[in-house]
Design a protein around this motif. Structure first.
Motif, short mmCIF file in Angstrom:
data_model
loop_
_atom_site.label_atom_id
_atom_site.label_comp_id
_atom_site.label_asym_id
_atom_site.label_seq_id
_atom_site.Cartn_x
_atom_site.Cartn_y
_atom_site.Cartn_z
N PRO A 6 56.62 49.59 86.22
CA PRO A 6 55.99 51.13 85.73
C PRO A 6 55.03 51.00 85.19
N GLU A 54 54.68 53.62 97.00
CA GLU A 54 54.65 53.33 95.79
C GLU A 54 54.39 54.30 94.66
N GLN A 58 56.71 55.59 91.57
CA GLN A 58 56.51 55.58 89.95
C GLN A 58 56.67 57.13 89.32
N HIS A 61 60.26 56.94 88.60
CA HIS A 61 60.45 56.57 87.52
C HIS A 61 60.00 57.57 86.26
N ILE A 132 48.89 56.97 87.53
CA ILE A 132 49.70 56.35 88.41
C ILE A 132 48.89 55.90 89.64
N VAL A 136 48.20 51.93 90.63
CA VAL A 136 48.50 51.55 92.18
C VAL A 136 47.42 51.28 93.05
#
Length: 402
Positions: A6, A54, A58, A61, A132, A136
């Motif tokens: 995460p 991805e 994220q 989450h 994020i 990523v």
């Protein structure tokens, strides 16, 4: 099977001004509906669309997280955060249905990321999302090599600070803050950088915009308002011509002397100064620069204070637009004998690791079903999805169309 790693592990891992703006909206405009849009201003070496899966994982989450009690206690300990807002956050959870990620129509390399829903439930998405997307994206590069470069460059910056400390002092001291959350290379590097500067930068490092890192390392959390706050008032209960005055008035009523740095470039500095009259000049501690030539901006602000018969030396000029330490030193030398200065340094600290940073933003584009706009002092930094509203806004505030 790869292990999920995460990017965001705490909802406190965001910038202070998200909470300060959110509290004011809770108290004055809690029913507000909003829409935000993502934009990348440069061309990534790898298309962002290839990271869609991805990024979505994220976000899944992120929307499972809640504020912990020790985090709420920390926020409640800040004198300008009110108990009812802490109670609201105790119940708060980001809703996945308010954010969508898709490939942009007609632009298969780009992502179309939208946040739409109640403003109180949408405005926190921005910093988490940008963090994020950054992390990523940068995970595609060898991490150890990037961190080696980052540490070497950070050591050079610490040496520059120590060298600067040997120079004759000016009327006001040099101070800077970490503003790097939204464009950081990674969460781990951001924390290492802040920890290093807190330990080695002496009296120069005065805080961080990141609330989690401020809590963790005993630093001052820094921040007041961002563009979205003033933009929203383009749709709130006043003539468009008066939206800046209305926003600043609400801010003063909410914080009553705290958080006294006003943002100047939502519709350009000249238009801001026409609204920033003697009343607001006295109520606010200073102003923040975020676009346009910083030297020209600073001279305009000082001239404005002088025209209002206010000593600029009692006010603070905060610079936060694409700064490096060297640029901050130059601005400090230019202004520090006439006004207090502060420097919010972001990407140059949190993402100087050998790869070109992403120039990504998430901006408010509509409020209560009406378009809103940011008209920047720097061409290309403005954002509006309705050209008719943009033209109308430009006419009302007598600003050049971008």
């Amino acid at each position: 099977m790869s292990t999920f790693n995460p990017v965001i592990e705490s909802l406190l891992d965001t910038d202070l001004y998200k909470f300060t703006m959110m509290q004011e909206i809770l108290h004055s405009q809690p029913e507000t509906q909003s829409a935000y849009a993502f934009k990348c201003r440069n061309r990534p070496t790898t298309p962002l669309a290839s990271f869609q899966r991805e990024i979505e994982a994220q976000l899944d989450h992120l929307c499972s997280l809640r504020f912990a009690e020790d985090e709420l206690a920390y926020l409640g300990g800040l004198r300008f955060i009110k108990s009812d807002f802490v109670d609201f956050l105790r119940l708060f959870q980001l809703q996945r249905r308010f954010i969508t990620v898709s490939v942009a129509a007609g632009r298969p390399d780009e992502l179309d990321i939208r946040v739409q829903g109640p403003m109180l439930h949408c405005m926190l998405f921005e910093i988490y999302l940008l963090s994020i997307v950054n992390e990523v994206y940068f995970r595609q590069f060898p991490v150890d090599a990037a961190l080696t470069i980052g540490r070497e460059k950070l050591a050079t910056k610490v040496a520059l600070l120590k060298q600067f400390a040997t120079q004759p002092p000016l009327r006001n001291p040099f101070i800077f803050f970490d503003f790097g959350t939204r464009r950081r290379f990674s969460r781990a590097w951001h924390e290492e950088m802040v920890r290093t500067l807190a330990q080695q930068a002496g009296t120069f490092m005065r805080g961080t915009s990141n609330v989690l890192l401020a809590k963790r390392y005993g630093l001052t959390p820094i921040g007041t308002m961002a563009h979205e706050y003033l933009q929203a008032f383009q749709c709130f209960g006043s003539r468009l011509r008066d939206f800046q005055k209305n926003a600043l008035e609400h801010w003063v009523r909410e914080y009553r002397g705290d958080l006294g740095i006003a943002l100047t470039d939502v519709v350009g500095t000249d238009a801001f100064l026409r609204d920033f009259d003697l009343y607001f000049c006295k109520l606010f501690d200073g102003v923040r620069h975020d676009s346009g030539d910083p030297f020209e901006w600073g001279e305009k602000i000082i001239a404005h204070y002088q025209a209002m018969k206010i000593d600029p030396g009692t006010k603070q000029l905060v610079f936060s637009d694409g700064l490096t330490l060297e640029r901050a030193f130059a601005l400090h030398r230019h202004f520090a004998d006439r006004a207090r200065t502060g420097f919010g340094i972001g990407t140059d600290l949190s993402n100087d690791c050998g790869h070109e940073p992403l120039q990504i933003v998430m901006k408010l584009v509509a409020c209560n079903g009406q378009p809103v706009a940011k008209v920047s002092d720097t061409p290309g930094k403005g954002m509006c999805e309705d050209v008719n509203f943009l033209n109308y806004l430009s006419d009302v505030f007598k600003i050049a169309r971008q």
